[in-house]
Design a protein around this motif. Sequence first.
Motif, PDB file in Angstrom:
ATOM      1  N   LEU A  46     -26.489  -4.552 -13.291  1.00 41.54           N
ATOM      2  CA  LEU A  46     -25.385  -4.078 -14.116  1.00 41.54           C
ATOM      3  C   LEU A  46     -25.440  -4.606 -15.540  1.00 41.54           C
ATOM      4  O   LEU A  46     -24.987  -3.935 -16.470  1.00 41.54           O
ATOM      5  N   ALA A  47     -25.958  -5.823 -15.709  1.00 38.43           N
ATOM      6  CA  ALA A  47     -25.975  -6.427 -17.046  1.00 38.43           C
ATOM      7  C   ALA A  47     -26.944  -7.595 -17.058  1.00 38.43           C
ATOM      8  O   ALA A  47     -27.251  -8.184 -16.012  1.00 38.43           O
ATOM      9  N   VAL A  48     -27.412  -7.935 -18.256  1.00 35.08           N
ATOM     10  CA  VAL A  48     -28.236  -9.123 -18.481  1.00 35.08           C
ATOM     11  C   VAL A  48     -27.502  -9.991 -19.502  1.00 35.08           C
ATOM     12  O   VAL A  48     -27.339  -9.581 -20.658  1.00 35.08           O
ATOM     13  N   ALA A  49     -27.033 -11.158 -19.073  1.00 36.71           N
ATOM     14  CA  ALA A  49     -26.274 -12.058 -19.952  1.00 36.71           C
ATOM     15  C   ALA A  49     -27.221 -13.023 -20.647  1.00 36.71           C
ATOM     16  O   ALA A  49     -28.214 -13.472 -20.074  1.00 36.71           O
ATOM     17  N   ARG A  50     -26.850 -13.387 -21.894  1.00 34.54           N
ATOM     18  CA  ARG A  50     -27.720 -14.226 -22.712  1.00 34.54           C
ATOM     19  C   ARG A  50     -27.343 -15.703 -22.687  1.00 34.54           C
ATOM     20  O   ARG A  50     -28.067 -16.534 -23.228  1.00 34.54           O
ATOM     21  N   ASN A  51     -26.198 -16.036 -22.088  1.00 36.46           N
ATOM     22  CA  ASN A  51     -25.754 -17.429 -22.028  1.00 36.46           C
ATOM     23  C   ASN A  51     -24.713 -17.559 -20.928  1.00 36.46           C
ATOM     24  O   ASN A  51     -24.302 -16.559 -20.317  1.00 36.46           O
ATOM     25  N   GLY A  52     -24.251 -18.804 -20.702  1.00 36.77           N
ATOM     26  CA  GLY A  52     -23.331 -19.043 -19.605  1.00 36.77           C
ATOM     27  C   GLY A  52     -21.974 -18.404 -19.794  1.00 36.77           C
ATOM     28  O   GLY A  52     -21.386 -17.881 -18.839  1.00 36.77           O
ATOM     29  N   VAL A  53     -21.448 -18.419 -21.014  1.00 33.25           N
ATOM     30  CA  VAL A  53     -20.133 -17.831 -21.274  1.00 33.25           C
ATOM     31  C   VAL A  53     -20.173 -16.327 -21.035  1.00 33.25           C
ATOM     32  O   VAL A  53     -19.285 -15.747 -20.396  1.00 33.25           O
ATOM     33  N   GLU A  54     -21.232 -15.688 -21.531  1.00 33.56           N
ATOM     34  CA  GLU A  54     -21.371 -14.246 -21.330  1.00 33.56           C
ATOM     35  C   GLU A  54     -21.543 -13.919 -19.853  1.00 33.56           C
ATOM     36  O   GLU A  54     -20.994 -12.926 -19.355  1.00 33.56           O
ATOM     37  N   ALA A  55     -22.275 -14.761 -19.128  1.00 35.76           N
ATOM     38  CA  ALA A  55     -22.455 -14.547 -17.694  1.00 35.76           C
ATOM     39  C   ALA A  55     -21.119 -14.604 -16.961  1.00 35.76           C
ATOM     40  O   ALA A  55     -20.821 -13.770 -16.099  1.00 35.76           O
ATOM     41  N   ALA A  56     -20.298 -15.594 -17.310  1.00 31.70           N
ATOM     42  CA  ALA A  56     -18.982 -15.723 -16.676  1.00 31.70           C
ATOM     43  C   ALA A  56     -18.126 -14.494 -16.941  1.00 31.70           C
ATOM     44  O   ALA A  56     -17.423 -13.994 -16.052  1.00 31.70           O
ATOM     45  N   GLU A  57     -18.181 -13.987 -18.168  1.00 31.03           N
ATOM     46  CA  GLU A  57     -17.395 -12.799 -18.523  1.00 31.03           C
ATOM     47  C   GLU A  57     -17.889 -11.573 -17.765  1.00 31.03           C
ATOM     48  O   GLU A  57     -17.084 -10.766 -17.274  1.00 31.03           O
ATOM     49  N   ARG A  58     -19.198 -11.415 -17.660  1.00 32.81           N
ATOM     50  CA  ARG A  58     -19.755 -10.248 -16.952  1.00 32.81           C
ATOM     51  C   ARG A  58     -19.394 -10.297 -15.465  1.00 32.81           C
ATOM     52  O   ARG A  58     -19.076  -9.274 -14.853  1.00 32.81           O
ATOM     53  N   ILE A  59     -19.442 -11.473 -14.875  1.00 31.15           N
ATOM     54  CA  ILE A  59     -19.090 -11.596 -13.453  1.00 31.15           C
ATOM     55  C   ILE A  59     -17.624 -11.256 -13.242  1.00 31.15           C
ATOM     56  O   ILE A  59     -17.250 -10.559 -12.291  1.00 31.15           O
ATOM     57  N   ALA A  60     -16.762 -11.746 -14.140  1.00 34.12           N
ATOM     58  CA  ALA A  60     -15.326 -11.506 -13.995  1.00 34.12           C
ATOM     59  C   ALA A  60     -14.978 -10.026 -14.150  1.00 34.12           C
ATOM     60  O   ALA A  60     -14.087  -9.520 -13.456  1.00 34.12           O
ATOM     61  N   THR A  61     -15.655  -9.330 -15.052  1.00 38.98           N
ATOM     62  CA  THR A  61     -15.307  -7.929 -15.323  1.00 38.98           C
ATOM     63  C   THR A  61     -16.047  -6.946 -14.413  1.00 38.98           C
ATOM     64  O   THR A  61     -15.473  -5.955 -13.960  1.00 38.98           O
ATOM     65  N   LEU A  62     -17.315  -7.229 -14.108  1.00 45.53           N
ATOM     66  CA  LEU A  62     -18.127  -6.295 -13.326  1.00 45.53           C
ATOM     67  C   LEU A  62     -18.088  -6.571 -11.828  1.00 45.53           C
ATOM     68  O   LEU A  62     -18.389  -5.687 -11.031  1.00 45.53           O
ATOM     69  N   ARG A  63     -17.765  -7.796 -11.443  1.00 47.62           N
ATOM     70  CA  ARG A  63     -17.692  -8.210 -10.034  1.00 47.62           C
ATOM     71  C   ARG A  63     -18.941  -7.773  -9.240  1.00 47.62           C
ATOM     72  O   ARG A  63     -18.849  -7.022  -8.256  1.00 47.62           O
ATOM     73  N   PRO A  64     -20.106  -8.215  -9.653  1.00 42.76           N
ATOM     74  CA  PRO A  64     -21.331  -7.836  -8.935  1.00 42.76           C
ATOM     75  C   PRO A  64     -21.405  -8.506  -7.565  1.00 42.76           C
ATOM     76  O   PRO A  64     -20.730  -9.508  -7.313  1.00 42.76           O
TER      77      PRO A  64
END
Length: 255
Positions: free
Chosen positions: A31-49
């Motif tokens: 669904l997404a490729v995050a570039r850092n920890g903060v972005e990863a946390a945001e992607r997990i919270a919004t996309l719920r993979p």
Amino acid sequence: MTTCILADDEPHLAQALKAQLATAWPTLQVLAVARNGVEAAERIATLRPDIAFLDIQMPGLTGLEVAQGIEGDTRVVFVTAFDAHAVEAFEQEALDYVLKPVKADRLQRTVDRVQRALARHESDADARLLAALHKLLPAQPAPTPSNGWLRWVRASRGELTEQIAVDEVLFFQADEKYTCVQTAQAEHLIRTPIAELAALLDPGQFWQVHRSTLVNLRHVEGTRRDETSRLFVRMRSHAIELPVSRAYVHLFKAM
């Protein structure tokens, strides 16, 4: 279809893992490729993979810190360059991981293991992950009595560097490579990670309410729950509401 996100601050390694996963698990949707920890946390919270492949050492938040703050059923696979002693710790806690550089056969074993776990709908995976992370996350050193708790921070705003009393700070919040220092008047930036700040600040005044957020209790106006029972902290002199992670909700039971 099973979904995932990838998180690594080295883009070429993230793309290499994505290509390897396409072979090891052709039906897996990235669904997404995050570039850092903060972005990863945001992607997990919004996309719920269903799965998050998290690099351990990332700016902003480490993979361990991101995993600690996950709300929901996302299963974690750590991608790590840690040494043998750290890997042994992962094995003892039965966490899913792959070593860098990622080898096809090891990745395939991890994929097979995750597929079996998802098929069994393991209900205790979240609890086991949290328990393991409490053991694996390094203990934060407390300040020595001679130094006392942190009272001032030097923070940047544009081209200016200012000395800010921590009593005036409403909250600290991780933001990619920096930590935001929010006062009633303005937002400043420092490079000190949230985990280090938590060890330097008076725990009677500053509470960690999320993997990326420390709030100053002197400026907390109240709390609010939304229709899904998620808890938010309201701050005086600021319109923002800060989400409280499940791991820290118990702090507010007496409020």
